[in-house]
Design an enzyme around this catalytic site. Structure first.
Site, PDB file in Angstrom:
ATOM      1  N   LYS A   1       0.801  -1.283   0.108  1.00  0.00           N
ATOM      2  CA  LYS A   1      -0.044  -0.014  -0.073  1.00  0.00           C
ATOM      3  C   LYS A   1       0.867   1.316  -0.077  1.00  0.00           C
ATOM      4  O   LYS A   1       1.453   1.625   0.918  1.00  0.00           O
ATOM      5  CB  LYS A   1      -0.870   0.153   1.195  1.00  0.00           C
ATOM      6  CG  LYS A   1      -1.935   0.996   1.302  1.00  0.00           C
ATOM      7  CD  LYS A   1      -2.292   1.896   2.382  1.00  0.00           C
ATOM      8  CE  LYS A   1      -2.332   3.333   2.592  1.00  0.00           C
ATOM      9  NZ  LYS A   1      -1.921   3.978   1.413  1.00  0.00           N
TER      10      LYS A   1
ATOM     11  N   GLY B   1       6.520   5.371   8.007  1.00  0.00           N
ATOM     12  CA  GLY B   1       5.790   6.583   8.065  1.00  0.00           C
ATOM     13  C   GLY B   1       6.256   7.429   9.202  1.00  0.00           C
ATOM     14  O   GLY B   1       7.126   7.174  10.045  1.00  0.00           O
TER      15      GLY B   1
ATOM     16  N   GLY C   1       2.669   5.341  13.059  1.00  0.00           N
ATOM     17  CA  GLY C   1       3.290   3.928  13.464  1.00  0.00           C
ATOM     18  C   GLY C   1       2.867   3.332  14.632  1.00  0.00           C
ATOM     19  O   GLY C   1       2.676   2.280  14.745  1.00  0.00           O
TER      20      GLY C   1
ATOM     21  N   CYS D   1      13.379  11.290   6.651  1.00  0.00           N
ATOM     22  CA  CYS D   1      13.184  10.959   7.876  1.00  0.00           C
ATOM     23  C   CYS D   1      14.571  11.123   8.714  1.00  0.00           C
ATOM     24  O   CYS D   1      14.639  11.394   9.763  1.00  0.00           O
ATOM     25  CB  CYS D   1      12.946   9.329   8.006  1.00  0.00           C
ATOM     26  SG  CYS D   1      14.241   8.351   7.020  1.00  0.00           S
TER      27      CYS D   1
END
Ligand code: NAD
Length: 493
Positions: free
Chosen positions: A176, A229, A234, A285
């Site tokens: 996804k 993410g 999370g 990140c």
């Protein structure tokens, strides 16, 4: 406008709801393609296809590990052959620099080569067991259906970090992608069949986390959730996965410190701090969003940093000369500007940028000027919360202990940078920093060979390197009696 379909069991399908949503080009702010809005029905169908493809008698399971590895490596070849096309799609959909995407897509195949090569080196062990008359050995087996949930920054690379080891280990996938970067996933989906993956081994469902996140994560036939993410999402995913006692890998956010000592090569450190926060428009990140600068060099360092950052070329991400592109999503654009206001209200001093970019070369896109704050206190929100944009907080420090204290005083622990010419510091600092990756005199380097992941709230598990394959395997212990003397059945053997 391009109208995409989703991929289940090797078939390109329209969503059962008949609904699509628009995806926008961040450089123009205009929609350019339609992405299928999947619901629970597509999740169920994709998981069923992946489960069937994982079944003991499926072609994927009966294939030798060498043949499986060859298919994974072939996918790497096909990505290399389609790198230009995939890079342009990502640049249009996501606003990532074409130059960066071309670099990433030139490198992504290495993950498929490395893990494809590892497929037939997954070995069990013979245990010299302490029980007479028993032959005991272990098997390393795949987990089953993996739900791979990916974010919008570096979409193909972060998906690859999951797909390459998971597939090499013999698992099947429901992927996804983010609702903000699904086009490149669907374009890459065209390559699976050509690479030789049997239908159902890799399925792609697109749509919103709020629609399909929960049905996918909680599906009883999903064995593991591999998620990248934000930490709040999370946390929700971890909670849902816990209900099914599912395995997880979580790659979450960060507030990484880039620490510059007074003995550093200043020109290199300036470049390192720039690359830490303005590369990829700060939407990484591992962004070095806190620059910790030794007091004795602070003013000179800031002067040099401002001089270089103010020269950054913003504009059309498809131009090879552009250095800072747009913010990828409209909500993220608003969030970055909100954080800039918060920093100003908290009393941080805005030394560069601090506004949307009004440069003609930025057109109607979602651009924020590279922004630098000095006078940031470690207690301020701007020093603690992930902005995920081109916003740098500069914090002075007195000595090594204070640098370590400030660097570690965060809920995150993804990465850190250290700039020093001292061999002693280069060795001692990495041991003192609470981060999954520490760079010394460099920043933002990753490799398919080296494990990547977070300490603390930055995540669970590791991607890349030999560690990663174990995230997609489970160990079985097999006991065989080789003497045939059935012992007393009422006591443990
Ligand atoms: P996000 O958490 O908003 O979304 C990530 C994915 O989760 C998307 O596909 C989204 O649709 C899906 N999702 C949303 N709600 C869900 C739910 N309830 N259940 C299941 N899935 C759901 O993150 P984002 O904004 O796309 O990405 C940016 C974040 O990702 C930043 O925080 C960044 O630090 C982090 N990130 C971490 C790494 C890493 O390796 N540690 C790498 C890149 C990005």
């Amino acid at each position: 406008m391009e109208k995409y379909k989703l991929l289940i069991n090797g078939q390109w399908l329209e969503p059962q709801s008949g609904e699509w949503f628009e995806t926008e080009n961040p450089f123009t702010g205009q929609p350019w393609a339609m992405i299928p809005r999947c619901g629970k029905a597509e999740v169920d169908a994709a998981v069923a296809a992946a489960k069937a493809a994982f079944h003991q008698k499926s072609p994927w399971r009966t294939m030798t590990a060498s043949a499986r590895g060859a298919i994974v490596r072939k996918l790497g070849d096909l990505i290399a052959a389609n790198a230009d096309h995939l890079a342009s799609i990502e640049t249009r959909d996501n606003g990532k620099l074409y130059a960066e995407m071309r670099g990433q897509l030139g490198y992504i195949p290495q993950w498929y080569y490395y893990f494809g090569g590892l497929a037939d080196k997954i070995e069990g062990r013979v245990i010299p067991i302490d029980k007479p008359g028993i032959f005991n050995y272990t098997r390393e087996e795949p987990l089953g259906v993996i739900a791979a949930i990916t974010p919008w920054n570096s979409p193909l690379m972060l998906a690859t970090w999951k797909l390459a080891p998971a597939l090499a280990a013999g698992n099947t996938i429901v992927w996804k992608p983010s609702e903000f970067s699904s086009a490149s996933a669907l374009e890459m989906g065209r390559l699976f069949e050509e690479a030789g993956f049997p239908p159902g081994v890799v399925n792609i469902v697109t749509g919103f986390g709020s629609d399909i996140g929960e049905p996918l994560v909680t599906h009883p036939d999903v064995a593991k959730v591999a998620f990248t993410g934000g930490d709040k999402t999370g946390e929700a995913v971890y909670g849902m996965a816990a209900r099914g006692i599912k395995k997880v890998t979580l790659e979450l956010g960060g507030k990484s410190a880039n620490i510059v000592f007074d003995d550093a090569s200043m020109d290199d450190a300036v470049k390192g701090v720039i690359s830490g926060i303005f590369a990829a428009t700060g939407q990484t990140c591992i962004a070095g969003s806190r620059a910790l600068i030794h007091k004795s060099i602070h003013d000179k360092f800031v002067e040099k940093l401002l001089a270089m950052a103010s020269q950054a070329r913003m504009g059309d991400p498809s131009q090879m000369t552009t250095q800072v592109g747009p913010i990828t999503t409209r909500p993220q654009y608003r969030k970055v500007l909100e954080y800039i206001e918060i920093a100003k209200q908290e009393g941080a001093v805005c030394r560069l940028g601090g506004t949307p970019a009004a440069r003609p070369e930025c057109g109607t896109g979602w651009f924020v000027e590279p922004t630098i704050f000095t006078g940031v206190k470690p207690t301020m929100r701007i020093a603690n919360e992930e902005v995920f944009g081109p916003v740098l907080s500069i914090i002075p420090f007195e000595d090594e202990d204070e640098a370590v204290e400030i660097a570690n005083n965060t809920i995150y622990g993804l990465a850190a940078g250290v700039w020093t010419q001292s061999i002693q510091r280069a060795l001692s600092m990495p041991a003192r920093l609470e981060a999954g990756t520490v760079w010394v005199n460099t920043y933002r380097a990753v490799s398919y060979m080296s494990p990547f992941g977070g300490f603390k709230r930055s995540g669970i598990g590791r991607e890349s390197g030999l560690h990663a394959i174990n995230e997609y395997l489970q160990t079985k212990s097999v006991w065989i009696d080789i003497v045939g003397n059935a012992p007393n059945p009422f006591v443990m053997r």
